[in-house]
Design a protein around this motif. Sequence first.
Motif, PDB file in Angstrom:
ATOM      1  N   SER A  33     -10.655 -19.603 -41.010  1.00 51.24           N
ATOM      2  CA  SER A  33      -9.521 -20.447 -41.377  1.00 51.24           C
ATOM      3  C   SER A  33      -8.899 -19.978 -42.686  1.00 51.24           C
ATOM      4  O   SER A  33      -7.670 -20.029 -42.858  1.00 51.24           O
ATOM      5  N   ASP A  34      -9.705 -19.502 -43.612  1.00 52.90           N
ATOM      6  CA  ASP A  34      -9.185 -19.017 -44.899  1.00 52.90           C
ATOM      7  C   ASP A  34      -8.329 -17.768 -44.697  1.00 52.90           C
ATOM      8  O   ASP A  34      -7.231 -17.660 -45.260  1.00 52.90           O
ATOM      9  N   VAL A  35      -8.833 -16.826 -43.891  1.00 48.10           N
ATOM     10  CA  VAL A  35      -8.070 -15.602 -43.626  1.00 48.10           C
ATOM     11  C   VAL A  35      -6.756 -15.930 -42.921  1.00 48.10           C
ATOM     12  O   VAL A  35      -5.685 -15.400 -43.281  1.00 48.10           O
ATOM     13  N   LEU A  36      -6.794 -16.811 -41.927  1.00 45.29           N
ATOM     14  CA  LEU A  36      -5.573 -17.179 -41.208  1.00 45.29           C
ATOM     15  C   LEU A  36      -4.578 -17.852 -42.136  1.00 45.29           C
ATOM     16  O   LEU A  36      -3.365 -17.599 -42.068  1.00 45.29           O
ATOM     17  N   THR A  37      -5.080 -18.739 -43.006  1.00 47.50           N
ATOM     18  CA  THR A  37      -4.193 -19.434 -43.934  1.00 47.50           C
ATOM     19  C   THR A  37      -3.482 -18.455 -44.850  1.00 47.50           C
ATOM     20  O   THR A  37      -2.261 -18.531 -45.053  1.00 47.50           O
ATOM     21  N   ARG A  38      -4.225 -17.505 -45.405  1.00 48.66           N
ATOM     22  CA  ARG A  38      -3.624 -16.537 -46.326  1.00 48.66           C
ATOM     23  C   ARG A  38      -2.703 -15.554 -45.595  1.00 48.66           C
ATOM     24  O   ARG A  38      -1.689 -15.111 -46.140  1.00 48.66           O
ATOM     25  N   MET A  39      -3.030 -15.243 -44.362  1.00 58.64           N
ATOM     26  CA  MET A  39      -2.235 -14.281 -43.606  1.00 58.64           C
ATOM     27  C   MET A  39      -0.915 -14.880 -43.132  1.00 58.64           C
ATOM     28  O   MET A  39       0.116 -14.202 -43.106  1.00 58.64           O
ATOM     29  N   PHE A  40      -0.942 -16.181 -42.756  1.00 56.93           N
ATOM     30  CA  PHE A  40       0.238 -16.772 -42.123  1.00 56.93           C
ATOM     31  C   PHE A  40       1.042 -17.684 -43.041  1.00 56.93           C
ATOM     32  O   PHE A  40       2.097 -18.162 -42.628  1.00 56.93           O
ATOM     33  N   SER A  41       0.574 -17.966 -44.240  1.00 58.14           N
ATOM     34  CA  SER A  41       1.324 -18.841 -45.150  1.00 58.14           C
ATOM     35  C   SER A  41       2.058 -18.018 -46.197  1.00 58.14           C
ATOM     36  O   SER A  41       1.864 -18.182 -47.406  1.00 58.14           O
ATOM     37  N   ASN A  42       2.918 -17.109 -45.736  1.00 57.84           N
ATOM     38  CA  ASN A  42       3.673 -16.272 -46.673  1.00 57.84           C
ATOM     39  C   ASN A  42       4.865 -15.671 -45.940  1.00 57.84           C
ATOM     40  O   ASN A  42       4.977 -15.765 -44.714  1.00 57.84           O
ATOM     41  N   ASP A  43       5.739 -15.039 -46.716  1.00 57.43           N
ATOM     42  CA  ASP A  43       6.940 -14.437 -46.141  1.00 57.43           C
ATOM     43  C   ASP A  43       7.035 -12.953 -46.511  1.00 57.43           C
ATOM     44  O   ASP A  43       8.115 -12.398 -46.670  1.00 57.43           O
ATOM     45  N   PHE A  44       5.865 -12.312 -46.616  1.00 54.39           N
ATOM     46  CA  PHE A  44       5.788 -10.895 -46.970  1.00 54.39           C
ATOM     47  C   PHE A  44       6.078 -10.067 -45.709  1.00 54.39           C
ATOM     48  O   PHE A  44       5.280 -10.070 -44.762  1.00 54.39           O
ATOM     49  N   THR A  45       7.200  -9.386 -45.678  1.00 53.88           N
ATOM     50  CA  THR A  45       7.692  -8.750 -44.450  1.00 53.88           C
ATOM     51  C   THR A  45       6.685  -7.794 -43.808  1.00 53.88           C
ATOM     52  O   THR A  45       6.456  -7.865 -42.587  1.00 53.88           O
ATOM     53  N   PRO A  46       6.065  -6.854 -44.542  1.00 54.49           N
ATOM     54  CA  PRO A  46       5.104  -5.958 -43.889  1.00 54.49           C
ATOM     55  C   PRO A  46       3.948  -6.717 -43.228  1.00 54.49           C
ATOM     56  O   PRO A  46       3.510  -6.351 -42.133  1.00 54.49           O
ATOM     57  N   LEU A  47       3.466  -7.774 -43.896  1.00 57.58           N
ATOM     58  CA  LEU A  47       2.380  -8.553 -43.314  1.00 57.58           C
ATOM     59  C   LEU A  47       2.851  -9.320 -42.085  1.00 57.58           C
ATOM     60  O   LEU A  47       2.113  -9.439 -41.097  1.00 57.58           O
ATOM     61  N   ARG A  48       4.081  -9.815 -42.112  1.00 55.85           N
ATOM     62  CA  ARG A  48       4.630 -10.490 -40.935  1.00 55.85           C
ATOM     63  C   ARG A  48       4.665  -9.533 -39.750  1.00 55.85           C
ATOM     64  O   ARG A  48       4.360  -9.911 -38.617  1.00 55.85           O
ATOM     65  N   MET A  49       5.054  -8.298 -39.985  1.00 57.81           N
ATOM     66  CA  MET A  49       5.119  -7.323 -38.900  1.00 57.81           C
ATOM     67  C   MET A  49       3.731  -7.073 -38.313  1.00 57.81           C
ATOM     68  O   MET A  49       3.568  -7.001 -37.091  1.00 57.81           O
ATOM     69  N   VAL A  50       2.737  -6.967 -39.190  1.00 65.73           N
ATOM     70  CA  VAL A  50       1.369  -6.716 -38.725  1.00 65.73           C
ATOM     71  C   VAL A  50       0.851  -7.888 -37.914  1.00 65.73           C
ATOM     72  O   VAL A  50       0.292  -7.721 -36.825  1.00 65.73           O
ATOM     73  N   ARG A  51       1.031  -9.115 -38.431  1.00 63.74           N
ATOM     74  CA  ARG A  51       0.477 -10.276 -37.722  1.00 63.74           C
ATOM     75  C   ARG A  51       1.208 -10.523 -36.404  1.00 63.74           C
ATOM     76  O   ARG A  51       0.593 -10.913 -35.399  1.00 63.74           O
ATOM     77  N   ASP A  52       2.523 -10.293 -36.375  1.00 63.92           N
ATOM     78  CA  ASP A  52       3.266 -10.487 -35.123  1.00 63.92           C
ATOM     79  C   ASP A  52       2.860  -9.453 -34.080  1.00 63.92           C
ATOM     80  O   ASP A  52       2.751  -9.761 -32.884  1.00 63.92           O
ATOM     81  N   PHE A  53       2.607  -8.227 -34.530  1.00 66.87           N
ATOM     82  CA  PHE A  53       2.108  -7.208 -33.612  1.00 66.87           C
ATOM     83  C   PHE A  53       0.742  -7.613 -33.069  1.00 66.87           C
ATOM     84  O   PHE A  53       0.476  -7.497 -31.867  1.00 66.87           O
TER      85      PHE A  53
END
Length: 408
Positions: free
Chosen positions: A352-372
Motif C-alpha cells: 500500500s505504501d509503494v502504491l500510494t507513493r507511485m500513484f499520488s503524484n503528477d510526475f510525467t515519467p512515472l505516470r508513463m511507467v505506471r500506465d504501461f
Amino acid sequence: MTTETSDLLICGGGYVGLGVAVAVKTSAPDLSVTLIDAAPEGVWKKDPRSSAIAAAATRMLATLGVWDEIVPEAEPIRDMIVTDSRTSDPVRPTFLTFGGDVNPGEPFAHMIPNVAMVGPLRAKAEELGVKICQSAVADGLEIGPDKGIVTTADGRTFAAKLVVAADGVRSKLRDLAGIKHTRWDYGQSGIVATVAHERPHNGRAEEHFMPSGPFAILPLRNNRSSLVWTERTEDAERIVNGDDLVFEAELERRFGHHLGALTVEGARKAFPLGLTLAHDFVKPRFALAGDAAHGIHPIAGQGLNLGFRDVAALAETIVEAARLGLDIGSYSVLERYQVWRRFDTFQMGVTSDVLTRMFSNDFTPLRMVRDFGLSVVDRLPGLKTYFIKQAAGLASSDAPKLLRGEAI
C-alpha cells in the motif's frame, strides 16, 4: 469496586473486536468473553462509512451465522475499472479492468454500510453470551503472570487470561503494553461520503488515480455509491468544511457525469491517512488485532479485510489452544498468531505504501511507467486472476479455517 473476571477480555467494539468475540464464543462456548467499548451505547449506528468486504471475509461471516442478516444491505462488486488522469483531463482512459467473480456466483467483494455489519455482529455476540460494557475507556493495563488487568477511566476493573486490544490505530493499550510501532503520515486525508445518482452503476467499482491520490467510486444498494476521495490534507479540510455548492462542484469535477445527476446523502467527513505497523502483535497475556496492529492507506481497499484476517487467525489460535487445555494467554500459544499474521501485514503495508507513493503524484515519467504497467497487467489474464484472488483473500494456502468457510 469489584473486578469483572473472564477468560477473554476484548477492548474495542468495532467489527474486529466483535468478530473475535463471536468467532471465539461460537467455537468455544465454555470460554467466558467480555468486551469493553469506549463509545457510548448506540454511537455505532451513526457511522456514515461503508466498507469493501472480500470474499474470504464473506465466507467467515457466513460461517459465523451473521451473513444472512447483512446480505440485504450488501452490494456485490461485479467488475472494476482503473484509470489514471488529471482532474482537468476531458477523457479518462481505462488502463485496467477486472471481472468481479472469483468463482461462478461468488463476487470477489461486496460493499456494505458499516452499520449493517456491526449491528448483526453485536446481536450475535449478545446472543452467544458475550458481556458488552459501553462507555468503558481503557486507562490502565497491568500484565501479571496469570492474567491481564485493564482499568477504565471511571474506575472499573476487568481481568482475563488474555487481553485483546482492538481499540484502533491510536491504540492506548498498545502503548501501555510497551509495544513499539512505526508510523508516518502521507499528508493526505480520505474524504468519505455517500452519493445517490440517477443512473444505475450495475455493480461497477471505479478507481481513478489522480495527482492528489485515488478517487474511488464503490457501488451501494439503490443507485448509490460510496466515495473514498483522497486529497492533500489542507485541500480535504477546505472541501469538507466548505458550503454544499463548493463540495458538489469539486465532487462533480472528479466523479463525472456518466451516472447522471448526483445528490450527496448524509454527512461528509475527512480522515487523516498514514501507515502504522506494530513491531510485535503479542506479549504474554496480550494481543493486538485490527487497526491497533496495522493501519494502512485505503488505496488497495484492504484495511478492513486485514482486520478480519486477524479475527480468523486469533480466534483459531485461542479456540484450538483451549481445546487442548493450554493457557490461551501464554506467549507460546500467542506466538502462533503472531507468526501467522505479521508477514502478511508487513507485506500489505509495504504494498500500500509503494502504491500510494507511485500513484499520488503528477510526475510525467512515472505516470508513463505506471500506465504501461497497468496496461501490461490488463493483457495477462493469469496475472489478473491472481490479483483478484489476492484481493478476495483467497490466494493463501494456509488461510485460517474461517476464511475458507470452515468452522474452527
